[in-house]
Design a protein around this motif. Sequence first.
Motif, PDB file in Angstrom:
ATOM      1  N   LYS A  68       0.773  -1.105   0.050  1.00  0.00           N
ATOM      2  CA  LYS A  68      -0.012   0.088  -0.026  1.00  0.00           C
ATOM      3  C   LYS A  68       0.879   1.289   0.119  1.00  0.00           C
ATOM      4  O   LYS A  68       0.531   2.281  -0.851  1.00  0.00           O
ATOM      5  N   SER A  69       2.006   1.365   0.790  1.00  0.00           N
ATOM      6  CA  SER A  69       2.881   2.361   0.645  1.00  0.00           C
ATOM      7  C   SER A  69       3.499   2.548  -0.407  1.00  0.00           C
ATOM      8  O   SER A  69       3.910   3.762  -0.778  1.00  0.00           O
ATOM      9  N   LEU A  70       3.982   1.473  -1.125  1.00  0.00           N
ATOM     10  CA  LEU A  70       4.700   1.429  -2.514  1.00  0.00           C
ATOM     11  C   LEU A  70       3.818   2.241  -3.469  1.00  0.00           C
ATOM     12  O   LEU A  70       4.479   2.910  -4.347  1.00  0.00           O
ATOM     13  N   VAL A  71       2.491   2.158  -3.293  1.00  0.00           N
ATOM     14  CA  VAL A  71       1.614   2.945  -4.353  1.00  0.00           C
ATOM     15  C   VAL A  71       2.212   4.649  -4.270  1.00  0.00           C
ATOM     16  O   VAL A  71       2.241   5.085  -5.388  1.00  0.00           O
ATOM     17  N   TYR A  72       2.459   4.959  -3.159  1.00  0.00           N
ATOM     18  CA  TYR A  72       2.675   6.358  -2.868  1.00  0.00           C
ATOM     19  C   TYR A  72       4.225   6.691  -2.968  1.00  0.00           C
ATOM     20  O   TYR A  72       4.641   7.760  -3.171  1.00  0.00           O
ATOM     21  N   LEU A  73       4.966   5.509  -2.863  1.00  0.00           N
ATOM     22  CA  LEU A  73       6.572   5.849  -2.869  1.00  0.00           C
ATOM     23  C   LEU A  73       7.160   5.398  -4.022  1.00  0.00           C
ATOM     24  O   LEU A  73       8.301   5.628  -4.271  1.00  0.00           O
ATOM     25  N   ASP A  74       6.556   4.796  -4.931  1.00  0.00           N
ATOM     26  CA  ASP A  74       7.172   4.405  -6.080  1.00  0.00           C
ATOM     27  C   ASP A  74       7.768   5.592  -6.890  1.00  0.00           C
ATOM     28  O   ASP A  74       7.265   6.551  -7.183  1.00  0.00           O
ATOM     29  N   GLY A  75       9.273   5.196  -7.337  1.00  0.00           N
ATOM     30  CA  GLY A  75       9.800   6.128  -8.158  1.00  0.00           C
ATOM     31  C   GLY A  75      10.567   7.171  -6.867  1.00  0.00           C
ATOM     32  O   GLY A  75      11.268   8.093  -7.293  1.00  0.00           O
ATOM     33  N   THR A  76      10.395   6.895  -5.681  1.00  0.00           N
ATOM     34  CA  THR A  76      11.322   7.737  -4.653  1.00  0.00           C
ATOM     35  C   THR A  76      12.645   7.396  -4.588  1.00  0.00           C
ATOM     36  O   THR A  76      12.929   6.330  -4.540  1.00  0.00           O
ATOM     37  N   GLU A  77      13.248   8.423  -4.312  1.00  0.00           N
ATOM     38  CA  GLU A  77      14.818   8.123  -3.815  1.00  0.00           C
ATOM     39  C   GLU A  77      14.949   8.618  -2.238  1.00  0.00           C
ATOM     40  O   GLU A  77      14.397   9.658  -1.911  1.00  0.00           O
ATOM     41  N   LEU A  78      15.447   7.384  -1.675  1.00  0.00           N
ATOM     42  CA  LEU A  78      15.534   7.643  -0.123  1.00  0.00           C
ATOM     43  C   LEU A  78      17.024   8.438   0.006  1.00  0.00           C
ATOM     44  O   LEU A  78      17.947   7.787  -0.509  1.00  0.00           O
ATOM     45  N   ASP A  79      17.326   9.408   0.415  1.00  0.00           N
ATOM     46  CA  ASP A  79      18.360  10.058   0.601  1.00  0.00           C
ATOM     47  C   ASP A  79      18.691  10.458   2.113  1.00  0.00           C
ATOM     48  O   ASP A  79      17.882  10.315   3.096  1.00  0.00           O
ATOM     49  N   PHE A  80      19.980  10.813   2.591  1.00  0.00           N
ATOM     50  CA  PHE A  80      20.344  11.303   3.962  1.00  0.00           C
ATOM     51  C   PHE A  80      21.171  12.566   3.635  1.00  0.00           C
ATOM     52  O   PHE A  80      22.087  12.630   3.123  1.00  0.00           O
ATOM     53  N   VAL A  81      20.408  13.631   4.241  1.00  0.00           N
ATOM     54  CA  VAL A  81      21.127  15.158   3.954  1.00  0.00           C
ATOM     55  C   VAL A  81      21.428  15.746   5.234  1.00  0.00           C
ATOM     56  O   VAL A  81      21.012  15.441   6.339  1.00  0.00           O
ATOM     57  N   THR A  82      22.613  16.560   5.096  1.00  0.00           N
ATOM     58  CA  THR A  82      23.094  17.452   6.034  1.00  0.00           C
ATOM     59  C   THR A  82      22.939  18.794   5.712  1.00  0.00           C
ATOM     60  O   THR A  82      23.424  19.177   4.618  1.00  0.00           O
ATOM     61  N   THR A  83      22.460  19.510   6.403  1.00  0.00           N
ATOM     62  CA  THR A  83      22.150  21.180   6.136  1.00  0.00           C
ATOM     63  C   THR A  83      22.449  21.863   7.267  1.00  0.00           C
ATOM     64  O   THR A  83      22.702  21.306   8.484  1.00  0.00           O
ATOM     65  N   MET A  84      22.381  23.100   7.373  1.00  0.00           N
ATOM     66  CA  MET A  84      22.758  24.147   8.442  1.00  0.00           C
ATOM     67  C   MET A  84      21.601  24.010   9.484  1.00  0.00           C
ATOM     68  O   MET A  84      21.830  24.179  10.749  1.00  0.00           O
ATOM     69  N   MET A  85      20.368  23.294   9.082  1.00  0.00           N
ATOM     70  CA  MET A  85      19.268  23.231   9.953  1.00  0.00           C
ATOM     71  C   MET A  85      19.406  21.832  10.700  1.00  0.00           C
ATOM     72  O   MET A  85      18.466  21.615  11.686  1.00  0.00           O
ATOM     73  N   GLY A  86      20.249  21.008  10.329  1.00  0.00           N
ATOM     74  CA  GLY A  86      20.108  19.529  10.954  1.00  0.00           C
ATOM     75  C   GLY A  86      20.693  18.626   9.662  1.00  0.00           C
ATOM     76  O   GLY A  86      20.914  18.962   8.641  1.00  0.00           O
ATOM     77  N   TYR A  87      20.295  17.166  10.068  1.00  0.00           N
ATOM     78  CA  TYR A  87      20.374  16.225   9.352  1.00  0.00           C
ATOM     79  C   TYR A  87      19.384  15.111   9.600  1.00  0.00           C
ATOM     80  O   TYR A  87      18.684  15.186  10.461  1.00  0.00           O
ATOM     81  N   GLY A  88      19.152  14.475   8.450  1.00  0.00           N
ATOM     82  CA  GLY A  88      18.188  13.224   8.543  1.00  0.00           C
ATOM     83  C   GLY A  88      17.935  12.801   7.194  1.00  0.00           C
ATOM     84  O   GLY A  88      18.699  13.115   5.947  1.00  0.00           O
ATOM     85  N   PHE A  89      17.109  11.832   7.110  1.00  0.00           N
ATOM     86  CA  PHE A  89      16.339  10.957   5.853  1.00  0.00           C
ATOM     87  C   PHE A  89      15.741  12.131   5.071  1.00  0.00           C
ATOM     88  O   PHE A  89      14.932  12.784   5.857  1.00  0.00           O
ATOM     89  N   LYS A  90      15.703  11.940   3.797  1.00  0.00           N
ATOM     90  CA  LYS A  90      14.745  12.762   2.944  1.00  0.00           C
ATOM     91  C   LYS A  90      14.187  11.861   1.934  1.00  0.00           C
ATOM     92  O   LYS A  90      15.040  11.254   1.235  1.00  0.00           O
ATOM     93  N   PHE A  91      13.061  11.853   1.630  1.00  0.00           N
ATOM     94  CA  PHE A  91      12.383  11.241   0.521  1.00  0.00           C
ATOM     95  C   PHE A  91      12.309  12.258  -0.578  1.00  0.00           C
ATOM     96  O   PHE A  91      11.536  13.452  -0.334  1.00  0.00           O
ATOM     97  N   ASN A  92      12.864  12.272  -1.752  1.00  0.00           N
ATOM     98  CA  ASN A  92      12.757  12.748  -3.007  1.00  0.00           C
ATOM     99  C   ASN A  92      11.760  11.981  -3.858  1.00  0.00           C
ATOM    100  O   ASN A  92      12.051  10.947  -4.490  1.00  0.00           O
ATOM    101  N   ASN A  93      10.351  12.690  -3.380  1.00  0.00           N
ATOM    102  CA  ASN A  93       9.290  11.692  -3.922  1.00  0.00           C
ATOM    103  C   ASN A  93       8.464  12.353  -4.997  1.00  0.00           C
ATOM    104  O   ASN A  93       7.774  13.453  -4.965  1.00  0.00           O
ATOM    105  N   PRO A  94       8.555  11.923  -6.178  1.00  0.00           N
ATOM    106  CA  PRO A  94       7.813  12.656  -7.245  1.00  0.00           C
ATOM    107  C   PRO A  94       6.402  12.693  -7.398  1.00  0.00           C
ATOM    108  O   PRO A  94       5.756  13.195  -8.119  1.00  0.00           O
ATOM    109  N   ASN A  95       5.841  11.781  -6.267  1.00  0.00           N
ATOM    110  CA  ASN A  95       4.209  11.649  -6.507  1.00  0.00           C
ATOM    111  C   ASN A  95       3.543  12.615  -5.623  1.00  0.00           C
ATOM    112  O   ASN A  95       2.526  12.866  -5.348  1.00  0.00           O
TER     113      ASN A  95
END
Length: 108
Positions: A68-95
């Motif tokens: 069920k989740s894959l319907v919404y997550l299909d095509g997503t890139e799971l990344d880990f980012v570090t910015t001035m505001m902090g760090y964490g996992f990020k979903f680059n989700n085209p949907n």
Amino acid sequence: MISITDKAAVEIRRQRDTRGTPEAALRVGIRGGGCTGFSYLFEWADGAPRAKDNVFEKDGVKVYVDPKSLVYLDGTELDFVTTMMGYGFKFNNPNVKSTCGCGESVQF
């Protein structure tokens, strides 16, 4: 399909090893809630995937996603980012159609 960046794979491995559970996988998904309707789910799965889970792998780390989740997550890139505001996992989700101001929930 979900792709996992090199940075995300390194961080998943680091967290998994810190937990002391070398066979664990990261379970990601979508759940109802948040200000725009849905939010992302992260949790550890210490056992085998569920019968209908989709399993994505990169460099020895695994990510489980229910159908069920894959319907919404299909095509997503799971990344880990570090910015001035902090760090964490990020979903680059085209949907995603929109996100809330806090960035914690999404609308499809």
